[in-house]
Write a protein that holds these residues in place. Sequence first.
Motif, mmCIF file in Angstrom:
data_model
loop_
_atom_site.group_PDB
_atom_site.id
_atom_site.type_symbol
_atom_site.label_atom_id
_atom_site.label_comp_id
_atom_site.label_asym_id
_atom_site.label_seq_id
_atom_site.Cartn_x
_atom_site.Cartn_y
_atom_site.Cartn_z
ATOM 1 N N LEU A 72 13.182 51.049 13.013
ATOM 2 C CA LEU A 72 14.352 50.206 13.273
ATOM 3 C C LEU A 72 15.235 50.084 12.032
ATOM 4 N N MET A 73 14.618 49.934 10.856
ATOM 5 C CA MET A 73 15.420 49.802 9.634
ATOM 6 C C MET A 73 16.146 51.109 9.313
ATOM 7 N N LYS A 74 15.486 52.245 9.583
ATOM 8 C CA LYS A 74 16.162 53.534 9.383
ATOM 9 C C LYS A 74 17.349 53.690 10.335
ATOM 10 N N ALA A 75 17.268 53.018 11.491
ATOM 11 C CA ALA A 75 18.370 53.066 12.454
ATOM 12 C C ALA A 75 19.467 52.067 12.123
ATOM 13 N N LEU A 83 11.906 41.970 12.170
ATOM 14 C CA LEU A 83 10.681 41.174 12.032
ATOM 15 C C LEU A 83 10.174 40.635 13.375
ATOM 16 N N PRO A 84 11.013 39.946 14.165
ATOM 17 C CA PRO A 84 10.515 39.487 15.471
ATOM 18 C C PRO A 84 10.187 40.636 16.419
ATOM 19 N N ALA A 85 10.907 41.768 16.298
ATOM 20 C CA ALA A 85 10.614 42.918 17.163
ATOM 21 C C ALA A 85 9.220 43.459 16.870
ATOM 22 N N ALA A 86 8.860 43.593 15.574
ATOM 23 C CA ALA A 86 7.528 44.067 15.194
ATOM 24 C C ALA A 86 6.456 43.092 15.662
ATOM 25 N N ALA A 87 6.723 41.782 15.500
ATOM 26 C CA ALA A 87 5.753 40.772 15.915
ATOM 27 C C ALA A 87 5.542 40.787 17.424
ATOM 28 N N LEU A 88 6.631 40.881 18.186
ATOM 29 C CA LEU A 88 6.523 40.865 19.646
ATOM 30 C C LEU A 88 5.841 42.126 20.173
ATOM 31 N N LEU A 89 6.135 43.268 19.558
ATOM 32 C CA LEU A 89 5.486 44.511 19.972
ATOM 33 C C LEU A 89 3.973 44.415 19.760
ATOM 34 N N CYS A 90 3.565 43.945 18.601
ATOM 35 C CA CYS A 90 2.128 43.817 18.317
ATOM 36 C C CYS A 90 1.500 42.733 19.192
ATOM 37 N N PHE A 91 2.248 41.668 19.482
ATOM 38 C CA PHE A 91 1.741 40.629 20.381
ATOM 39 C C PHE A 91 1.427 41.230 21.746
ATOM 40 N N GLY A 132 6.907 61.038 12.144
ATOM 41 C CA GLY A 132 6.942 61.941 11.023
ATOM 42 C C GLY A 132 5.607 62.564 10.683
ATOM 43 N N GLY A 133 4.570 62.191 11.444
ATOM 44 C CA GLY A 133 3.246 62.761 11.227
ATOM 45 C C GLY A 133 2.725 62.495 9.835
ATOM 46 N N THR A 134 2.078 63.467 9.242
ATOM 47 C CA THR A 134 1.523 63.306 7.895
ATOM 48 C C THR A 134 2.612 63.240 6.825
ATOM 49 N N PHE A 135 3.835 63.662 7.161
ATOM 50 C CA PHE A 135 4.941 63.569 6.207
ATOM 51 C C PHE A 135 5.488 62.144 6.132
ATOM 52 N N GLY A 136 5.200 61.341 7.146
ATOM 53 C CA GLY A 136 5.582 59.942 7.130
ATOM 54 C C GLY A 136 7.076 59.706 7.279
ATOM 55 N N ILE A 137 7.467 58.476 6.990
ATOM 56 C CA ILE A 137 8.869 58.049 7.038
ATOM 57 C C ILE A 137 9.237 57.553 5.649
ATOM 58 N N SER A 138 10.240 58.145 5.067
ATOM 59 C CA SER A 138 10.661 57.780 3.713
ATOM 60 C C SER A 138 12.065 57.180 3.752
ATOM 61 N N GLY A 139 12.500 56.707 2.599
ATOM 62 C CA GLY A 139 13.853 56.174 2.489
ATOM 63 C C GLY A 139 14.049 54.855 3.205
ATOM 64 N N ILE A 140 12.983 54.061 3.317
ATOM 65 C CA ILE A 140 13.095 52.750 3.967
ATOM 66 C C ILE A 140 13.741 51.785 2.978
ATOM 67 N N ARG A 141 14.828 51.204 3.364
ATOM 68 C CA ARG A 141 15.541 50.288 2.470
ATOM 69 C C ARG A 141 14.984 48.871 2.592
ATOM 70 N N ARG A 142 14.962 48.198 1.459
ATOM 71 C CA ARG A 142 14.542 46.804 1.479
ATOM 72 C C ARG A 142 15.664 45.949 2.055
ATOM 73 N N PRO A 143 15.306 44.836 2.679
ATOM 74 C CA PRO A 143 16.338 44.011 3.333
ATOM 75 C C PRO A 143 17.201 43.273 2.320
ATOM 76 N N THR A 144 18.267 42.712 2.818
ATOM 77 C CA THR A 144 19.123 41.837 2.018
ATOM 78 C C THR A 144 19.015 40.422 2.567
ATOM 79 N N LEU A 145 19.265 39.447 1.722
ATOM 80 C CA LEU A 145 19.194 38.044 2.122
ATOM 81 C C LEU A 145 20.506 37.382 1.744
#
Length: 315
Positions: A72-75, A83-91, A132-145
């Motif tokens: 989602l952050m890459k998008a 954050l709520p999307a990840a929590a609800l999916l895992c819920f 991304g398999g074993t190559f994973g997902i890179s370039g994840i940006r940290r959030p802003t506040l």
Amino acid sequence: MSATQRVGLAAVLIALALAPTALKNYGTYLLTLWCVYVMAAMGLNLTVGYAGLISLGHAAFLGIGAYAAAILMKAGVAFGFVLPAAALLCFAVGLALGFPALRVRHHYLAFATLGFNVLVYLVLRNEEWLTGGTFGISGIRRPTLFGLSLDGSAAFFYFTYAATIALALLFAWLIRSPWGRAFAALRDNPIRAESLGVNIVAYTLLAFAIGAACAGIAGAYFAALVQFIDPSPFHLTASLMMLLMVIVGGSGRFFGPMLGAALVVLLPEWLRFMKDWYLVVFGLSVVALMIWLPGGLLSIPDRIRLRSALRGAVK
């Protein structure tokens, strides 16, 4: 909680808040990682310690939350929605995983959750089009506040630290609520709990779902912290390490996951001066702890009080 305990807790919280000013970037990173695992272990403590259900697949929820957040952050989705999307999916996934717990118990449930962890790991590793398999997902940006960047290690630590405190306060309210008492009744005697009107089905499902949601929240912060994820941190070994955090600190005790996560995350780093022997020393320390303190480190005051009472009774 007594006045002395409150003062001690306040001192610890203040010390943690001031720690980044005295630590280098790697030390602050470890503290942030500790916060992440505390959030995940609190959820596992609810499932295992308070509800009495065995789970060997908690790292799978951490992985689901991390990958959901990363995608989602890459998008370009803001972290406030991630954050709520990840929590609800895992819920939702935790709710589904709770159904086997209605039919099996003890080691059968452990094998079911173990299989779930293996399944999720294989999906993360093999579905390259999504993960991304074993190559994973890179370039994840940290959030802003509020428009401020959280790229700095100290800034992101405070952001994660605040979330950990907020989740801990919510957890403290939960275990003292009627829900918490229902979870304890489910752990101690399910048949008696059902005879007293506790909905066994609902609370069993909720124990897994809420625990999974906590791991999903932790996963979102983990993805933002490391800024690159691949399947390796979510293997079965990670589930066992999180279970170790709960047991070492004290299963079914509020501060157990916090102390256990500190030891499991930080102790190996402190022992690295021993080079090739540090893992041996760490493993032997855990074995000794499980033999002499099966109730975890937080059971020490109870054992001291019990011995004092026994000595007083003998006299």
